[in-house]
Design an enzyme around this catalytic site. Structure first.
Site, PDB file in Angstrom:
ATOM      1  N   GLU A   1       0.844  -1.193   0.000  1.00  0.00           N
ATOM      2  CA  GLU A   1       0.000   0.000   0.000  1.00  0.00           C
ATOM      3  C   GLU A   1       0.882   1.247   0.000  1.00  0.00           C
ATOM      4  OE1 GLU A   1      -3.422   2.163   2.807  1.00  0.00           O
ATOM      5  OE2 GLU A   1      -2.062   0.667   3.665  1.00  0.00           O
TER       6      GLU A   1
ATOM      7  N   LYS B   1      -9.887   2.236  -1.480  1.00  0.00           N
ATOM      8  CA  LYS B   1      -9.965   1.846  -0.082  1.00  0.00           C
ATOM      9  C   LYS B   1     -11.303   2.335   0.456  1.00  0.00           C
ATOM     10  CE  LYS B   1      -7.005   1.804   4.037  1.00  0.00           C
ATOM     11  NZ  LYS B   1      -5.699   2.279   4.573  1.00  0.00           N
TER      12      LYS B   1
ATOM     13  N   CYS C   1      -5.277  -2.805   3.263  1.00  0.00           N
ATOM     14  CA  CYS C   1      -4.895  -2.665   4.664  1.00  0.00           C
ATOM     15  C   CYS C   1      -6.083  -2.698   5.632  1.00  0.00           C
ATOM     16  CB  CYS C   1      -4.087  -1.371   4.830  1.00  0.00           C
ATOM     17  SG  CYS C   1      -3.141  -1.267   6.364  1.00  0.00           S
TER      18      CYS C   1
END
Length: 521
Positions: free
Chosen positions: A274, A350, A384
């Site tokens: 990331e 995300k 993440c």
């Protein structure tokens, strides 16, 4: 149109949009299927899904899965038997073919498309040596006739005795199906049928015994996928070393080195961390306020996309290029870009920025989450923090993914293990593989990303077909390196259907589900 060729063929993910358009035309009085639901139906059992294609237009769709008789022959509802419409209840060793959708374009007539779909199902059931076909059929004239016939049971008897007509039930009876019962509240949205459905079966005249059923695990034999998909995939994860660079070309040289290596090892996929592209902020080697730095990074989006697309084509590898800040519709999002080796590009934002991302970088969350079709099967990407929300992985699994890629960025051990433990939990809950990639090293003068902690890894479910401790490969913490693993997708099929525990199969669809409320694709 009369001169155009009609063919019945297996549906593919490329047909999803056309199937959606068809269902919107056919079911004008009911909510249409979401795209991700149709994608999931096909991905979970490609063999059981057919389309009718007239010329270059999809004019019919048929959906079926394999289920055991213990489920299919007792009262049930549509949501329960189909996993909320996604087809996740398919069992590779099921002894009955369960049909749960047939729709045909109302403007097309004279081609006997419904008949062709039923013939295709019968052919499949015979080929797989199944016991037969079972489904719950609509009763579209029931509401109109209920005062005349009195009860749904009487309605069915009158149709069977040809005293009244029902276009669906009559057609099914003529095709050799028998009514074994009446199911109440099968599909409450079907107002014309008053929620009722006729429980029907067709017995395969060529069925002999259970040991001949294709896909059935017998006498210790290993169960294998019967859908023709790729069974083994090689994945690589790059534990990327952050250090100061002096130019964009310098960055590209480092990245190409890793892509060249994983290509030499004949990897199908490679995952980067990331926001590893924030290394580009070290070029000027001077402190910059975080909100200004992230704005600068968005200027690299298009050059990076061009570079990674070229790399995927040049080295014949599918690249999950970590993530990168991207300006979209007036806001900055953290987007993971996937570059497939056929030249196509996909982006996954995300969904949940961390509090730090929001505060320092003004990052906003996305609202779309879609599985990605590749030459090695269907994959998903969660960046993440998103791995810590189990609903997201389940939504991707409903669409058919078997491998989850998790690029992450953590600065200390506690943050790393939050992501690691949650990602591993997702592999067990959903019986999938997961690949994690993080950065190591330091970036002085780059605020909010100056230190890193990482132990990149490739994770599996915890059961006998898989690696010890559920770890196919991992790395030494905080050391720049690459890890590889060969992942057997057919082992997932075995675990889901006959493993020590069968998390996906044992879900209670009658009690709970994951429903995506985001915008349509």
């Amino acid at each position: 149109m009369k001169n155009e060729k009609l063919q019945i063929r297996n549906a593919t993910p490329a047909d999803v949009k056309a199937i959606l358009d068809l269902t919107e035309r056919v079911y004008s009085g009911m909510p249409p299927y979401p795209l991700d639901m149709i994608r999931g139906q096909i991905n979970h059992y490609p063999q059981g899904h057919f389309v009718a294609e007239l010329g270059d237009k999809i004019v019919g769709y048929s959906a079926a899965i394999r289920v055991p008789g213990a489920k299919a022959l007792k009262p049930h509802n549509w949501k329960e038997i189909t996993g909320g419409g996604y087809g996740t209840t398919h069992e590779a060793d099921g002894d009955w073919l369960y049909g749960y959708e047939v729709c045909v374009d109302k403007d097309i007539s004279g081609y006997r498309i419904g008949q062709r779909f039923y013939d295709a199902r019968k052919k499949l059931a015979k080929y797989l040596r199944l016991r037969g076909i079972v489904f719950a059929g609509r009763l579209p004239n029931l509401k109109k006739k209920i005062k005349e016939v009195g009860t749904p049971e009487n309605y069915i008897e009158l149709v069977k005795n040809k005293k009244i007509k029902d276009p669906v039930l009559g057609f099914q009876l003529r095709n050799g199906f028998e009514v074994i019962g009446l199911i109440k509240d099968y599909l409450p949205l079907d107002e014309a049928s008053m929620g009722y459905a006729a429980h029907m079966t067709w017995n395969n005249p060529e069925f002999h015994n259970e040991e001949e059923i294709v896909g059935r695990k017998v006498k210790g034999q290993k169960q294998r996928s019967t859908d023709g998909h790729v069974t083994s995939v090689r994945v690589a994860t790059v534990q990327y070393g952050q250090r100061r660079i002096d130019s964009f070309d310098h960055f590209k040289k480092i990245v190409e080195y890793y892509i060249d290596i994983v290509s030499d090892y004949k990897s199908d996929f490679v995952l980067f961390p990331e926001l590893f592209t924030l290394q580009l902020l070290s070029i000027d080697n001077e402190p910059v306020p975080p909100h200004i730095a992230i704005e600068r990074m968005t200027e690299y989006t298009e050059p990076l996309k061009t570079f990674f697309r070229d790399m995927a084509l040049k080295y014949n590898v599918n690249i999950i290029a970590g993530s990168h800040p991207t300006r979209s519709e007036g806001k900055i999002q953290n987007i993971a870009y996937v570059f497939l080796r056929d030249g196509s590009i996909h982006g996954q934002p995300k969904i949940h920025p961390t509090p730090n991302e929001k505060y320092w970088w003004n990052i906003e969350g996305g609202d779309k989450l879609s599985a990605i079709e590749t030459d090695c099967g269907t994959i998903g990407v969660l960046i993440c923090y998103d791995s810590e929300f189990p609903e997201l992985t389940r939504h991707l699994v409903n669409q058919g993914i078997k491998i989850l890629f998790v690029p992450f960025l953590t600065d200390e051990r506690q943050g790393y293990f939050r992501v690691r433990y949650c990602t591993h939990a997702r592999t067990i809950e959903n019986q999938i593989y997961a690949v994690m990639s993080g950065s190591v090293g330091n970036l002085p003068n780059v605020q909010n990303i100056d230190i890193h902690y990482s132990q990149s890894c490739i994770l599996t479910p915890c059961d006998f077909p898989f690696a010890r401790d559920g770890i196919a490969a991992d790395t030494t913490p905080n050391v720049e390196t690459v890890a590889f693993a060969d992942l057997r997708l057919d082992n997932l099929v075995e675990a889901r259907n006959s493993g020590t525990v069968q998390n996906l199969k044992n879900r209670r669809h009658d009690l709970y589900s994951v429903v995506w409320h985001g915008p349509k694709e």
